[in-house]
Design an enzyme around this catalytic site. Sequence first.
Site, PDB file in Angstrom:
ATOM      1  N   GLY A 114      61.814  92.794  59.855  1.00 33.68           N
ATOM      2  CA  GLY A 114      61.491  92.834  61.225  1.00 33.68           C
ATOM      3  C   GLY A 114      61.472  94.256  61.483  1.00 33.68           C
ATOM      4  O   GLY A 114      60.585  94.595  62.629  1.00 33.68           O
ATOM      5  N   ASP A 145      56.020  89.539  56.037  1.00 29.78           N
ATOM      6  CA  ASP A 145      55.204  89.151  57.226  1.00 29.78           C
ATOM      7  C   ASP A 145      55.452  90.240  58.176  1.00 29.78           C
ATOM      8  O   ASP A 145      55.258  91.577  57.780  1.00 29.78           O
ATOM      9  CB  ASP A 145      55.946  87.858  57.874  1.00 29.78           C
ATOM     10  CG  ASP A 145      57.329  87.827  58.218  1.00 29.78           C
ATOM     11  OD1 ASP A 145      58.226  88.758  57.549  1.00 29.78           O
ATOM     12  OD2 ASP A 145      57.725  86.983  59.258  1.00 29.78           O
TER      13      ASP A 145
END
Length: 351
Positions: A114, A145
């Site tokens: 993140g 991601d």
Amino acid sequence: MTDEVLFRREGVAGIVSLNRPKAIHALTLDMCRAMIGQLTEWADDDAVKVVLIEHAEGRGFCSGGDINLLRQSALNDGGEAGRQFFFEEYRLNHQLFTYDKPIVAFMDGITMGGGVGISQPAKYRVATENTRYAMPETGIGLFPDVGGGWYLSRLDGRVGQFLALTGARFDGAECLWAGLATHHLPAEALADAKSRIAAGHEIGGVLAALSTKAPEPKVAANAGAIRRHFAFDTLEQVLASLEADANENGSEWAAKELATLRTKSPQACKVSLRQLEDSLTLETFAQNMAMEYRIGSRVLVLPDFAEGVRAVIVDKDQSPKWHPAAPEGVTEEMLDAIFAPLAPEEDWKPL
């Protein structure tokens, strides 16, 4: 509002300061929502000319997302809370990517998962001697991601595929070499840089003036090997290439990377390779984030994620039992199901 992320104004700068030092500033749902709200407010404030993203204290910029929440969601609510987190986190990633005002991210210390998602969209990405940059998701059954498909697939020399599969950690000099950072500053110069930028000095000029020559990037010595071994879009070919180099040529580097890859989730590795390959066909970052949301929605509730987090973070036995256990067990049909479209009402959408 949450005190896990702090906001302040200094001169022309709006400053976002991550404030979860005990968790190395890992992002929570409330933090993502708070940042979205503040960035939206600053976007309409003519007095704010630049946004700075930093960490308040502690040894890292941002270690990732709220892995414990995601695992509990996978185990207890069919992934509902996890999908909600992904939805909001990816909206934040997209908001940063499309923000009209310049953003400076100070990647001082651990910058993973993140943390990559909130630093890579910035026009100016500052690494230091403390930077430890990685996308280690294949080790817990996930995939890179938060926009990783977009950023990693567009790096030269198949470095993105290498980072995605192995979870390799780059220091500040290696980030600069790969294009993941735009500047390399000594950590002791960061306060001065922030002060000058907030005072209205030209951002690029400030960072250039305070930059120092980075050490030689260690990874550069293996650039040719990375380009050669990670040139393939199938995991089996990557493994075979490394194995041949290790066995036939005695390459210690190939043997080390082969051993690393054999500890990763075969499913996650195959998902990651397809993710990077597919991302190159997409025209917009929003399309990439929608793809990653579809993948995340499925992978979150497959066995490897909960098992990977158990082995690496909860029990720390470092002995995950992957399912399937071998690359050949991860079929194209399984991957097709992970990448399949969601119903329109379930799909991700930007702000």
